[in-house]
Write an enzyme that holds these catalytic residues in place. Structure first.
Site, PDB file in Angstrom:
ATOM      1  N   LYS A   1      -7.879  -6.007  12.672  1.00 43.13           N
ATOM      2  CA  LYS A   1      -6.693  -5.311  13.164  1.00 43.13           C
ATOM      3  C   LYS A   1      -6.230  -5.870  14.510  1.00 43.13           C
ATOM      4  CE  LYS A   1      -6.101  -2.332   9.817  1.00 43.13           C
ATOM      5  NZ  LYS A   1      -4.890  -2.316   8.977  1.00 43.13           N
TER       6      LYS A   1
ATOM      7  N   ASN B   1       1.299  -2.641   5.413  1.00 42.80           N
ATOM      8  CA  ASN B   1       0.558  -1.397   5.541  1.00 42.80           C
ATOM      9  C   ASN B   1      -0.795  -1.411   4.832  1.00 42.80           C
ATOM     10  OD1 ASN B   1       0.226   1.625   5.810  1.00 42.80           O
ATOM     11  ND2 ASN B   1       0.517   1.496   3.589  1.00 42.80           N
TER      12      ASN B   1
ATOM     13  N   SER C   1      -4.521  -0.359  13.975  1.00 42.83           N
ATOM     14  CA  SER C   1      -5.453   0.763  14.122  1.00 42.83           C
ATOM     15  C   SER C   1      -5.869   0.865  15.575  1.00 42.83           C
ATOM     16  CB  SER C   1      -6.692   0.545  13.248  1.00 42.83           C
ATOM     17  OG  SER C   1      -7.706   1.477  13.573  1.00 42.83           O
TER      18      SER C   1
ATOM     19  N   TYR D   1     -13.641  -4.759  10.546  1.00 44.72           N
ATOM     20  CA  TYR D   1     -12.378  -4.038  10.456  1.00 44.72           C
ATOM     21  C   TYR D   1     -11.628  -4.077  11.785  1.00 44.72           C
ATOM     22  CZ  TYR D   1      -9.081  -0.190   9.764  1.00 44.72           C
ATOM     23  OH  TYR D   1      -7.928   0.570   9.684  1.00 44.72           O
TER      24      TYR D   1
ATOM     25  N   GLY E   1       0.812  -1.210   0.000  1.00 48.84           N
ATOM     26  CA  GLY E   1       0.000   0.000   0.000  1.00 48.84           C
ATOM     27  C   GLY E   1       0.841   1.253   0.000  1.00 48.84           C
ATOM     28  N   ALA E   2       1.963   1.220  -0.727  1.00 47.67           N
ATOM     29  CA  ALA E   2       2.918   2.323  -0.667  1.00 47.67           C
ATOM     30  C   ALA E   2       2.481   3.551  -1.444  1.00 47.67           C
ATOM     31  CB  ALA E   2       4.289   1.862  -1.174  1.00 47.67           C
ATOM     32  N   SER E   3       1.455   3.422  -2.271  1.00 46.71           N
ATOM     33  CA  SER E   3       0.996   4.586  -3.036  1.00 46.71           C
ATOM     34  C   SER E   3       0.073   5.484  -2.219  1.00 46.71           C
ATOM     35  CB  SER E   3       0.277   4.131  -4.311  1.00 46.71           C
ATOM     36  OG  SER E   3      -0.873   3.356  -3.994  1.00 46.71           O
TER      37      SER E   3
END
Length: 264
Positions: free
Chosen positions: A178, A104, A161, A174, A25-27
């Site tokens: 996490k 990530n 999170s 969600y 998820g580096a973008s």
């Protein structure tokens, strides 16, 4: 072993020089900020993205302008485990085995909020969220760990999170995906500590300039003691601390502007 920061003063060697980090998820906001932060410490970056090809390529261009930094973009939909395996094999083929893994990327899927009803999230969506957020992170860690253990050096960080400890504002699917990371990292940290591998998590809350918090309401801001939303660079600085400190492992660092109190 001394911390990586314990180098002689004015040394030209950067803390992460010659290391390779795979950032999923580096973008996005936190991933991009972390890639830049680690690269400034001398680390080359495997830039994973799902659909934001232009952003990933722009990040690679920015990274490779730095001295001695190698960066390559890799596309993969990590909701499919075969794609996780493919991502790992492509990174190893083109760049080598990662020394650092920042798990990530993730998904929220349906947002029902703290006042939603449990029947609003189907078991299929529950499992889909876990597969993307938890299962893919587990599998990628499983693929990277053996080589780290062989080299007796590894840094694994999960992007968790604050929802893992509070229930959060998205939904049970969600929050539970996490919190499952926490049990996973505790086991990994204890098992591999003597092999030179640290495993930690950062648990952010209400960080703007991200896909999850692209247009937050001011009502959410009242939850935060510092009176403002967080920024990706502030989360990246925590990740940077975790991967450059060989004595810090088995920890979850909450970065939420003071929203939740904690002792350990």
């Amino acid at each position: 072993m001394l911390d990586d920061f314990s180098l002689p003063e004015n040394t030209p060697v950067l803390p992460l020089q010659s290391k390779l980090a795979l950032i999923t998820g580096a973008s996005g906001g936190i991933g991009r900020a972390t890639a830049l932060a680690l690269a400034r410490q001398g680390c080359s970056i495997a830039v994973h993205y799902h659909s934001s090809k232009e952003k990933a390529e722009a990040l690679v261009s920015e990274l490779t302008k730095m001295k001695d930094i190698n960066a390559v973009a890799f596309q993969a939909d990590l909701s499919d485990y075969n794609n996780v395996r493919k991502l790992h094999s492509e990174v190893v083929y083109h760049m080598g085995h990662p020394d650092i893994l920042f798990n990530n990327s993730g998904t929220t899927n349906r947002v029902i909020g703290p006042n939603g009803n449990i029947e609003d999230v189907s078991i299929e969506e529950f499992e889909s969220t876990w597969r993307t957020n938890t299962g893919s992170s587990y599998l990628l860690t499983q693929l990277c760990l053996p080589k780290m253990a062989e080299k007796r050096y590894g840094r694994i960080v999960f992007n968790s999170s604050v929802a893992a400890g509070t229930g959060g504002v998205i939904g049970p699917h969600y929050a539970s995906s996490k919190s499952a990371m926490h049990g996973m990292l505790h086991w990994i940290a204890m098992r591999y500590a003597k092999e030179g591998i640290t495993c930690n998590a950062v648990a952010p809350a209400l960080v703007i300039e991200t896909g999850m918090m692209s247009n937050p309401s001011d009502q959410l801001k009242v939850r935060i003691s510092v009176g403002r939303f967080g920024h990706p660079s502030e989360i990246a600085s925590v990740v940077g601390m975790l991967v450059t400190n060989s004595y810090m492992t088995n920890k979850i660092v909450v970065a939420d502007g003071g929203w939740t109190p904690s002792a350990f």
